[in-house]
Design an enzyme around this catalytic site. Structure first.
Site, PDB file in Angstrom:
ATOM      1  N   ARG A  20     -31.755 -12.553 -18.606  1.00 64.03           N
ATOM      2  CA  ARG A  20     -31.699 -13.420 -17.409  1.00 64.03           C
ATOM      3  C   ARG A  20     -32.073 -12.615 -16.162  1.00 64.03           C
ATOM      4  O   ARG A  20     -32.758 -13.126 -15.275  1.00 64.03           O
ATOM      5  CB  ARG A  20     -30.286 -14.009 -17.246  1.00 64.03           C
ATOM      6  CG  ARG A  20     -29.965 -15.076 -18.288  1.00 64.03           C
ATOM      7  CD  ARG A  20     -28.470 -15.237 -18.488  1.00 64.03           C
ATOM      8  NE  ARG A  20     -27.779 -15.831 -17.360  1.00 64.03           N
ATOM      9  CZ  ARG A  20     -26.452 -15.820 -17.221  1.00 64.03           C
ATOM     10  NH1 ARG A  20     -25.680 -15.227 -18.135  1.00 64.03           N
ATOM     11  NH2 ARG A  20     -25.892 -16.399 -16.200  1.00 64.03           N
ATOM     12  N   ARG A  46     -19.996 -20.135 -22.168  1.00 65.35           N
ATOM     13  CA  ARG A  46     -21.444 -20.219 -21.943  1.00 65.35           C
ATOM     14  C   ARG A  46     -22.193 -19.339 -22.915  1.00 65.35           C
ATOM     15  O   ARG A  46     -21.869 -18.163 -23.100  1.00 65.35           O
ATOM     16  CB  ARG A  46     -21.774 -19.832 -20.489  1.00 65.35           C
ATOM     17  CG  ARG A  46     -21.630 -21.009 -19.550  1.00 65.35           C
ATOM     18  CD  ARG A  46     -21.933 -20.668 -18.124  1.00 65.35           C
ATOM     19  NE  ARG A  46     -23.262 -20.092 -17.904  1.00 65.35           N
ATOM     20  CZ  ARG A  46     -23.835 -20.010 -16.710  1.00 65.35           C
ATOM     21  NH1 ARG A  46     -23.218 -20.478 -15.637  1.00 65.35           N
ATOM     22  NH2 ARG A  46     -25.023 -19.459 -16.583  1.00 65.35           N
ATOM     23  N   ARG A  84     -36.592 -22.035  -9.040  1.00 61.01           N
ATOM     24  CA  ARG A  84     -36.605 -20.731  -9.719  1.00 61.01           C
ATOM     25  C   ARG A  84     -38.015 -20.227  -9.955  1.00 61.01           C
ATOM     26  O   ARG A  84     -38.193 -19.122 -10.472  1.00 61.01           O
ATOM     27  CB  ARG A  84     -35.922 -20.875 -11.082  1.00 61.01           C
ATOM     28  CG  ARG A  84     -34.454 -20.522 -11.064  1.00 61.01           C
ATOM     29  CD  ARG A  84     -33.905 -20.862 -12.436  1.00 61.01           C
ATOM     30  NE  ARG A  84     -32.872 -19.959 -12.840  1.00 61.01           N
ATOM     31  CZ  ARG A  84     -31.577 -20.195 -12.657  1.00 61.01           C
ATOM     32  NH1 ARG A  84     -31.170 -21.279 -12.055  1.00 61.01           N
ATOM     33  NH2 ARG A  84     -30.682 -19.336 -13.089  1.00 61.01           N
ATOM     34  N   ARG A 131     -16.465 -13.399 -16.966  1.00 64.27           N
ATOM     35  CA  ARG A 131     -16.485 -14.858 -17.050  1.00 64.27           C
ATOM     36  C   ARG A 131     -16.707 -15.306 -18.496  1.00 64.27           C
ATOM     37  O   ARG A 131     -16.157 -16.308 -18.950  1.00 64.27           O
ATOM     38  CB  ARG A 131     -17.597 -15.424 -16.149  1.00 64.27           C
ATOM     39  CG  ARG A 131     -17.545 -16.942 -16.080  1.00 64.27           C
ATOM     40  CD  ARG A 131     -18.631 -17.519 -15.214  1.00 64.27           C
ATOM     41  NE  ARG A 131     -19.946 -17.295 -15.806  1.00 64.27           N
ATOM     42  CZ  ARG A 131     -21.094 -17.549 -15.184  1.00 64.27           C
ATOM     43  NH1 ARG A 131     -21.083 -18.013 -13.960  1.00 64.27           N
ATOM     44  NH2 ARG A 131     -22.234 -17.328 -15.794  1.00 64.27           N
ATOM     45  N   LYS A 191     -23.603 -17.949  -6.759  1.00 65.99           N
ATOM     46  CA  LYS A 191     -24.202 -19.188  -6.243  1.00 65.99           C
ATOM     47  C   LYS A 191     -23.239 -20.367  -6.383  1.00 65.99           C
ATOM     48  O   LYS A 191     -23.024 -21.126  -5.445  1.00 65.99           O
ATOM     49  CB  LYS A 191     -25.512 -19.517  -6.997  1.00 65.99           C
ATOM     50  CG  LYS A 191     -26.572 -18.428  -6.882  1.00 65.99           C
ATOM     51  CD  LYS A 191     -27.861 -18.828  -7.590  1.00 65.99           C
ATOM     52  CE  LYS A 191     -27.775 -18.910  -9.096  1.00 65.99           C
ATOM     53  NZ  LYS A 191     -27.528 -17.614  -9.767  1.00 65.99           N
TER      54      LYS A 191
HETATM   55  P1  AP5 Z   1     -20.825 -17.629 -10.083  1.00 69.15           P
HETATM   56  O1  AP5 Z   1     -20.474 -18.235  -8.764  1.00 69.15           O
HETATM   57  O2  AP5 Z   1     -20.606 -18.423 -11.300  1.00 69.15           O
HETATM   58  O3  AP5 Z   1     -22.336 -17.096 -10.008  1.00 69.15           O
HETATM   59  P2  AP5 Z   1     -23.704 -17.861 -10.247  1.00 69.15           P
HETATM   60  O4  AP5 Z   1     -24.698 -17.184  -9.364  1.00 69.15           O
HETATM   61  O5  AP5 Z   1     -23.519 -19.327 -10.085  1.00 69.15           O
HETATM   62  O6  AP5 Z   1     -23.971 -17.449 -11.753  1.00 69.15           O
HETATM   63  P3  AP5 Z   1     -24.646 -18.255 -12.922  1.00 69.15           P
HETATM   64  O7  AP5 Z   1     -24.375 -17.488 -14.163  1.00 69.15           O
HETATM   65  O8  AP5 Z   1     -24.270 -19.694 -12.895  1.00 69.15           O
HETATM   66  O9  AP5 Z   1     -26.152 -18.092 -12.512  1.00 69.15           O
HETATM   67  P4  AP5 Z   1     -27.418 -18.328 -13.356  1.00 69.15           P
HETATM   68  O10 AP5 Z   1     -28.470 -18.432 -12.315  1.00 69.15           O
HETATM   69  O11 AP5 Z   1     -27.649 -17.323 -14.396  1.00 69.15           O
HETATM   70  O12 AP5 Z   1     -27.077 -19.658 -14.178  1.00 69.15           O
HETATM   71  P5  AP5 Z   1     -27.470 -21.172 -14.015  1.00 69.15           P
HETATM   72  O13 AP5 Z   1     -26.338 -21.965 -14.505  1.00 69.15           O
HETATM   73  O14 AP5 Z   1     -28.024 -21.463 -12.685  1.00 69.15           O
HETATM   74  O15 AP5 Z   1     -20.085 -16.225 -10.179  1.00 69.15           O
HETATM   75  C1  AP5 Z   1     -20.130 -15.471 -11.371  1.00 69.15           C
HETATM   76  C2  AP5 Z   1     -18.718 -14.933 -11.687  1.00 69.15           C
HETATM   77  O16 AP5 Z   1     -18.332 -14.055 -10.651  1.00 69.15           O
HETATM   78  C3  AP5 Z   1     -17.667 -16.045 -11.734  1.00 69.15           C
HETATM   79  O17 AP5 Z   1     -16.733 -15.742 -12.732  1.00 69.15           O
HETATM   80  C4  AP5 Z   1     -17.021 -15.985 -10.339  1.00 69.15           C
HETATM   81  O18 AP5 Z   1     -15.685 -16.413 -10.341  1.00 69.15           O
HETATM   82  C5  AP5 Z   1     -17.130 -14.498 -10.032  1.00 69.15           C
HETATM   83  N1  AP5 Z   1     -17.262 -14.210  -8.606  1.00 69.15           N
HETATM   84  C6  AP5 Z   1     -18.128 -14.769  -7.722  1.00 69.15           C
HETATM   85  N2  AP5 Z   1     -18.005 -14.212  -6.493  1.00 69.15           N
HETATM   86  C7  AP5 Z   1     -17.024 -13.274  -6.612  1.00 69.15           C
HETATM   87  C8  AP5 Z   1     -16.439 -12.352  -5.690  1.00 69.15           C
HETATM   88  N3  AP5 Z   1     -16.828 -12.271  -4.416  1.00 69.15           N
HETATM   89  N4  AP5 Z   1     -15.453 -11.539  -6.151  1.00 69.15           N
HETATM   90  C9  AP5 Z   1     -15.048 -11.588  -7.446  1.00 69.15           C
HETATM   91  N5  AP5 Z   1     -15.567 -12.439  -8.368  1.00 69.15           N
HETATM   92  C10 AP5 Z   1     -16.561 -13.270  -7.946  1.00 69.15           C
HETATM   93  O19 AP5 Z   1     -28.674 -21.307 -15.066  1.00 69.15           O
HETATM   94  C11 AP5 Z   1     -28.459 -21.091 -16.437  1.00 69.15           C
HETATM   95  C12 AP5 Z   1     -29.762 -21.271 -17.210  1.00 69.15           C
HETATM   96  O20 AP5 Z   1     -30.229 -22.624 -17.058  1.00 69.15           O
HETATM   97  C13 AP5 Z   1     -30.943 -20.407 -16.746  1.00 69.15           C
HETATM   98  O21 AP5 Z   1     -30.914 -19.135 -17.314  1.00 69.15           O
HETATM   99  C14 AP5 Z   1     -32.113 -21.249 -17.254  1.00 69.15           C
HETATM  100  O22 AP5 Z   1     -32.274 -21.101 -18.633  1.00 69.15           O
HETATM  101  C15 AP5 Z   1     -31.639 -22.664 -16.986  1.00 69.15           C
HETATM  102  N6  AP5 Z   1     -32.021 -23.149 -15.647  1.00 69.15           N
HETATM  103  C16 AP5 Z   1     -31.168 -23.463 -14.622  1.00 69.15           C
HETATM  104  N7  AP5 Z   1     -31.849 -23.860 -13.535  1.00 69.15           N
HETATM  105  C17 AP5 Z   1     -33.166 -23.790 -13.881  1.00 69.15           C
HETATM  106  C18 AP5 Z   1     -34.379 -24.054 -13.159  1.00 69.15           C
HETATM  107  N8  AP5 Z   1     -34.351 -24.434 -11.881  1.00 69.15           N
HETATM  108  N9  AP5 Z   1     -35.542 -23.878 -13.826  1.00 69.15           N
HETATM  109  C19 AP5 Z   1     -35.579 -23.490 -15.112  1.00 69.15           C
HETATM  110  N10 AP5 Z   1     -34.471 -23.211 -15.848  1.00 69.15           N
HETATM  111  C20 AP5 Z   1     -33.275 -23.362 -15.228  1.00 69.15           C
HETATM  112 MG    MG Z   2     -23.833 -20.994 -11.387  1.00 71.00          MG
END
Ligand code: AP5
Ligand code: MG
Length: 190
Positions: free
Chosen positions: A145, A134, A89, A128, A14
């Protein structure tokens, strides 16, 4: 306004695709995960509430998340549009987003749903985790998750499917190949 919701399991790309979308379409990027990590770093009340929940792979409460998002949207109504990364979410968040965008005379144009095979997701997140600092990039929390995503966020995907706004992009591929699909989807809505 062009308003895109980008959804998908943890590690599905994402954030990576949002950065490219921002470069290409000039949208304002709202990553709720990044917002929460900034609050934790700054030691705010919201950060204190979020810290242990994030480390445990759980969602922060809807009311807190919706209020934070509303403040950000209202502060950027002059944007060309938004990319919502990691929000909504829950179905309650999706309904709140419709309402808050409705109030400023706009709506969600489409949802991009990123798909990656389970083993590849875990591999990318563990990789990562070696450098991200993180608290949730470890095997135990990654599994939690994923469970939370399946239980609480999959219904949001159905919510957008009902209004034919959900489009799937495979990220079992390179970043560039994934963006080519994403671009085709976005351009088809313009
Ligand atoms: P990356 O692009 O970082 O993926 P991502 O989907 O953004 O992963 P996140 O870990 O950020 O998602 P998440 O939903 O768990 O976390 P969030 O911060 O939103 O890619 C991942 C890795 O793969 C990277 O190293 C990248 O370089 C690599 N990669 C990507 N594409 C690739 C490709 N094609 N080839 C090779 N490598 C590739 O949320 C964290 C926490 O916050 C949640 O668990 C929750 O506790 C809280 N939270 C956040 N939003 C809410 C909400 N709306 N409501 C309630 N709680 C929330
Ligand atoms: Mg992210």
């Amino acid at each position: 306004m062009l308003n895109i919701v980008i959804s998908g399991a943890p590690g599905s790309g994402k954030g990576t695709q949002s950065d490219i979308i921002v470069e290409h379409y000039g949208l304002y990027h709202i990553s709720t995960g990044d917002m929460l990590r900034a609050e934790i770093k700054a030691g705010t009340t919201n950060g204190k509430i979020a810290e242990s929940l994030i480390a445990d792979g759980k969602l922060v409460p809807d009311e807190m998340m919706i209020a934070m998002l509303r403040d950000t949207v209202v502060a950027h109504t002059d944007a060309k549009g938004f990319i919502f990364d990691g929000f909504p979410r829950t179905v309650a968040q999706a309904e709140a987003l419709d309402e808050m965008l409705g109030k400023i005379g706009t709506s969600v144009t489409c949802m991009l749903c990123m798909e990656v095979e389970h083993d590849l997701l875990v591999e990318r997140l563990l990789n990562r985790g070696k450098t991200s600092g993180r608290a949730d990039d470890n095997l135990e929390t990654i599994q939690k998750r994923l469970d939370v995503f399946n239980a609480q966020t999959m219904p949001v995907i159905d919510y957008y499917k009902k209004s034919n706004r959900c489009h799937t992009a495979s990220n079992n591929t390179t970043v560039d190949e994934c963006f080519a699909q994403v671009k085709r989807i976005i351009d088809s809505t313009l």
